[in-house]
Design a protein around this motif. Structure first.
Motif, PDB file in Angstrom:
ATOM      1  N   UNK A   1      17.355   1.895   4.095  1.00 31.69           N
ATOM      2  CA  UNK A   1      17.374   2.496   2.178  1.00 31.69           C
ATOM      3  C   UNK A   1      17.894   3.559   2.532  1.00 31.69           C
ATOM      4  N   UNK A   2      18.896   3.440   1.420  1.00 30.35           N
ATOM      5  CA  UNK A   2      18.975   5.072   0.709  1.00 30.35           C
ATOM      6  C   UNK A   2      18.491   6.194  -0.265  1.00 30.35           C
ATOM      7  N   UNK A   3      18.688   7.003   0.006  1.00 29.87           N
ATOM      8  CA  UNK A   3      17.266   7.817  -0.394  1.00 29.87           C
ATOM      9  C   UNK A   3      17.024   8.417  -1.915  1.00 29.87           C
ATOM     10  N   UNK A   4      18.441   7.752  -2.874  1.00 24.72           N
ATOM     11  CA  UNK A   4      18.132   7.788  -4.297  1.00 24.72           C
ATOM     12  C   UNK A   4      17.435   7.070  -4.768  1.00 24.72           C
ATOM     13  N   UNK A   5      17.263   5.573  -3.774  1.00 26.17           N
ATOM     14  CA  UNK A   5      17.093   4.656  -4.594  1.00 26.17           C
ATOM     15  C   UNK A   5      15.497   3.617  -3.660  1.00 26.17           C
ATOM     16  N   UNK A   6      15.010   4.753  -3.341  1.00 26.65           N
ATOM     17  CA  UNK A   6      13.569   3.957  -2.128  1.00 26.65           C
ATOM     18  C   UNK A   6      12.725   3.625  -3.183  1.00 26.65           C
ATOM     19  N   UNK A   7      12.043   4.052  -3.957  1.00 27.15           N
ATOM     20  CA  UNK A   7      11.504   3.908  -4.945  1.00 27.15           C
ATOM     21  C   UNK A   7      11.043   2.240  -5.646  1.00 27.15           C
ATOM     22  N   UNK A   8      12.662   2.068  -6.124  1.00 25.10           N
ATOM     23  CA  UNK A   8      12.347   0.724  -6.253  1.00 25.10           C
ATOM     24  C   UNK A   8      12.816   0.112  -5.207  1.00 25.10           C
ATOM     25  N   UNK A   9      13.453   0.241  -3.716  1.00 26.00           N
ATOM     26  CA  UNK A   9      13.319  -0.945  -2.669  1.00 26.00           C
ATOM     27  C   UNK A   9      11.628  -1.069  -2.132  1.00 26.00           C
ATOM     28  N   UNK A  10      11.103   0.655  -2.445  1.00 27.08           N
ATOM     29  CA  UNK A  10       9.490  -0.100  -1.861  1.00 27.08           C
ATOM     30  C   UNK A  10       8.899  -0.975  -2.532  1.00 27.08           C
ATOM     31  N   UNK A  11       9.532  -0.750  -4.329  1.00 26.86           N
ATOM     32  CA  UNK A  11       8.583  -2.068  -5.220  1.00 26.86           C
ATOM     33  C   UNK A  11       8.820  -3.060  -5.053  1.00 26.86           C
ATOM     34  N   UNK A  12      10.101  -3.408  -4.725  1.00 25.21           N
ATOM     35  CA  UNK A  12      10.706  -5.089  -4.592  1.00 25.21           C
ATOM     36  C   UNK A  12       9.903  -5.532  -3.453  1.00 25.21           C
ATOM     37  N   UNK A  13       9.712  -4.466  -2.344  1.00 24.63           N
ATOM     38  CA  UNK A  13       9.222  -4.797  -0.617  1.00 24.63           C
ATOM     39  C   UNK A  13       7.524  -5.590  -1.138  1.00 24.63           C
ATOM     40  N   UNK A  14       7.003  -4.178  -1.635  1.00 26.01           N
ATOM     41  CA  UNK A  14       5.839  -4.863  -2.527  1.00 26.01           C
ATOM     42  C   UNK A  14       5.385  -6.239  -3.018  1.00 26.01           C
ATOM     43  N   UNK A  15       6.027  -6.149  -4.214  1.00 26.55           N
ATOM     44  CA  UNK A  15       6.141  -7.204  -5.640  1.00 26.55           C
ATOM     45  C   UNK A  15       6.578  -8.673  -4.081  1.00 26.55           C
ATOM     46  N   UNK A  16       7.057  -8.164  -3.486  1.00 29.15           N
ATOM     47  CA  UNK A  16       7.393 -10.041  -2.386  1.00 29.15           C
ATOM     48  C   UNK A  16       6.384 -10.111  -1.663  1.00 29.15           C
ATOM     49  N   UNK A  17       5.600  -8.963  -1.287  1.00 35.02           N
ATOM     50  CA  UNK A  17       4.314  -9.865  -0.308  1.00 35.02           C
ATOM     51  C   UNK A  17       2.953  -9.523  -1.759  1.00 35.02           C
ATOM     52  N   UNK A  18       3.239  -9.498  -2.540  1.00 34.53           N
ATOM     53  CA  UNK A  18       1.778  -9.337  -3.485  1.00 34.53           C
ATOM     54  C   UNK A  18       1.908 -10.791  -4.083  1.00 34.53           C
ATOM     55  N   UNK A  19       3.908 -11.574  -4.462  1.00 36.53           N
ATOM     56  CA  UNK A  19       3.409 -12.278  -4.185  1.00 36.53           C
ATOM     57  C   UNK A  19       3.199 -13.150  -3.948  1.00 36.53           C
ATOM     58  N   UNK A  20       3.432 -13.106  -2.145  1.00 39.28           N
ATOM     59  CA  UNK A  20       2.592 -14.402  -1.344  1.00 39.28           C
ATOM     60  C   UNK A  20       1.411 -14.069  -0.857  1.00 39.28           C
ATOM     61  N   UNK A  21       0.798 -13.474  -1.386  1.00 38.57           N
ATOM     62  CA  UNK A  21      -1.001 -12.820  -0.968  1.00 38.57           C
ATOM     63  C   UNK A  21      -1.281 -13.552  -2.348  1.00 38.57           C
ATOM     64  N   UNK A  22      -0.895 -13.476  -3.523  1.00 42.11           N
ATOM     65  CA  UNK A  22      -1.333 -14.055  -4.576  1.00 42.11           C
ATOM     66  C   UNK A  22      -1.606 -15.621  -4.805  1.00 42.11           C
ATOM     67  N   UNK A  23      -0.228 -16.246  -3.734  1.00 40.95           N
ATOM     68  CA  UNK A  23       0.351 -17.743  -4.213  1.00 40.95           C
ATOM     69  C   UNK A  23      -1.022 -18.129  -2.947  1.00 40.95           C
ATOM     70  N   UNK A  24      -1.136 -17.210  -1.877  1.00 40.03           N
ATOM     71  CA  UNK A  24      -2.063 -17.999  -0.514  1.00 40.03           C
ATOM     72  C   UNK A  24      -3.059 -18.109  -1.054  1.00 40.03           C
ATOM     73  N   UNK A  25      -3.822 -16.632  -1.827  1.00 39.79           N
ATOM     74  CA  UNK A  25      -5.369 -16.821  -2.339  1.00 39.79           C
ATOM     75  C   UNK A  25      -5.282 -18.185  -3.394  1.00 39.79           C
ATOM     76  N   UNK A  26      -4.355 -18.290  -4.859  1.00 38.39           N
ATOM     77  CA  UNK A  26      -4.110 -19.192  -5.698  1.00 38.39           C
ATOM     78  C   UNK A  26      -4.667 -21.024  -4.053  1.00 38.39           C
ATOM     79  N   UNK A  27      -3.777 -21.130  -3.286  1.00 40.82           N
ATOM     80  CA  UNK A  27      -3.751 -22.701  -2.414  1.00 40.82           C
ATOM     81  C   UNK A  27      -4.958 -22.562  -2.412  1.00 40.82           C
ATOM     82  N   UNK A  28      -6.120 -20.969  -1.334  1.00 41.20           N
ATOM     83  CA  UNK A  28      -6.673 -21.831  -0.328  1.00 41.20           C
ATOM     84  C   UNK A  28      -8.103 -20.955  -0.685  1.00 41.20           C
TER      85      UNK A  28
END
Lengths: 195, 209
Positions: free
Chosen positions: B62-89
């Motif tokens: 990850x390039x240093x200048x755009x690290x915050x947006x990269x982090x947020x995208x990674x976190x958003x991806x995992x949050x989506x997974x958790x969101x769908x899992x909780x909804x299902x189970x």
């Protein structure tokens, strides 16, 4: 698109008073505790949030339309957060170029808004409640106004608090939360208002 | 030994809720019952550990200048997974937590750990750091929701635990109760840590003599 005055009124009053974002929905607590030390900075933060949240409400309405048409609703969260980050960046560059006075007044508060959960929440709530464009923009604007109102009230009280003798244990964050609790009690008085 | 330190620092020294006052929305909003509190804590822990591991893997890409947006995208991806899992189970939990599961994305704790720890450390310590912080967050939520549920509805985990003569004070499960509980918990933590400091200072004074 139908415009019903009483529905709009319910949305407006609900967003500012009854379901105040800070005091009854608990959204945007971090800036509420962090930036409410002085009236001036809390006013700046409030204005910045109103600006960004209204724009977010407007833009995410169309983003959501695109997501629904292309049937990728599960990307909603990711798209919204990127839109908000981009929007904050854009607003920052725009102000820097065309209105340097306002830009320097808002200062560091602009970039902080990206991680303000109230902004993402307003985008998600607009979709959840199924608001149309006008309702969504109104809700976003007045929810942000409610946030700004709570922030400014809090800052006013905290400025008074500087010259009072608070027990050492309660100084800082604890007394802030106690005040927030009392404010929240006061705002509960609005619940049950009907139009 | 140092691994243990990474794991345990979240519980006292760098406790996210009571010490750093980070990610305050969830501890106030959903802690009306212990079930919700634990559910929220576990969801947040899952996102925190997964995003810490992934960001640690990607830290050199990850390039240093755009690290915050990269982090947020990674976190958003995992949050989506958790969101769908909780909804299902667990649809009941999903309804109770509502908008606060998607809002894990903007929980300052997660972005804070990514920025302060995972982007600078190996995979294994990052995972431990995430797990420790997440479990500490879960414990905090459990404590707050336990107090609120006990006083506000006279129950624990949905079972009545106080004599029937007790009148539950409803205000504790309404919004003001969240603020009050948190205020007193933070104040209590301040008192204990100040006592500890005084004792430690006294020991230091005695030692050289």
């Amino acid at each position: 698109m139908k415009l019903d005055f009483s529905t709009l009124m319910t949305i407006i009053i609900g967003a500012i008073f009854i379901n105040n974002f800070v005091l009854s929905r608990f959204l945007g607590i971090c800036p509420f505790v962090g930036v409410s030390r002085s009236l001036e900075s809390s006013f700046g933060m409030g204005m910045a949030v109103i600006f960004v949240m209204t724009l977010t409400g407007f833009v995410t309405y169309f983003v959501n339309l695109i997501l629904v048409i292309t049937r990728v609703e599960y990307l909603q969260m990711m798209c919204f957060i990127i839109v908000i980050a981009a929007l904050v960046q854009f607003v920052e560059m725009f102000l820097q170029k065309f209105n340097p006075t306002l830009y320097s007044a808002l200062g560091i508060y602009l970039p902080l808004i990206t991680t303000n959960c109230a902004v993402l929440a307003v985008a998600l709530l607009n979709v959840k409640e199924g608001y149309n464009l006008i309702e969504a923009v109104l809700f976003s604007f007045f929810a942000a106004a409610g946030f700004a109102l709570a922030l400014v009230i809090m800052a006013g009280i905290r400025e008074r608090l500087e010259i009072t003798d608070v027990p050492r244990t309660m100084q800082g964050v604890p007394i802030t939360f106690i005040i927030a609790a009392i404010l929240s009690l006061a705002f509960m008085g609005f619940s049950g208002m009907k139009f | 030994m140092s691994n243990w330190k990474e794991f345990s620092k979240g519980f006292w020294a760098e406790n996210p809720t009571f010490r750093l006052v980070l990610g305050m929305c969830a501890p106030l909003a959903i802690t009306t019952s212990v079930k919700n509190g634990v559910g929220m804590g576990v969801s947040t822990t899952a996102v925190l550990v997964a995003s810490n591991i992934w960001i640690s893997i990607l830290r050199n890409a990850i390039p240093n200048q755009i690290r915050i947006p990269c982090f947020i995208v990674v976190i958003a991806a995992f949050t989506t997974i958790v969101d769908l899992s909780v909804h299902a189970f667990s649809p009941v939990l999903y309804d109770a937590l509502g908008i606060f599961i998607p809002l894990i994305v903007v929980n300052c704790i997660i972005l804070g750990r990514a920025e302060a720890f995972a982007s600078k450390n190996q995979i294994w310590p990052s995972a431990l750091d995430g797990l420790g912080m997440g479990l500490a967050f879960t414990v905090n939520l459990t404590i707050i929701s336990g107090i609120r549920e006990l006083i506000g509805s006279g129950q624990l985990l949905g079972r009545p635990v106080v004599p029937p003569a007790y009148q539950p004070s409803l205000v504790m499960i309404l919004p003001p109760g969240g603020f009050i509980t948190l205020a007193f918990l933070i104040a209590g933590m301040n008192v204990i840590s100040r006592r500890l400091e005084i004792r430690r200072a006294a020991e230091r004074k005695e030692a050289p003599q």
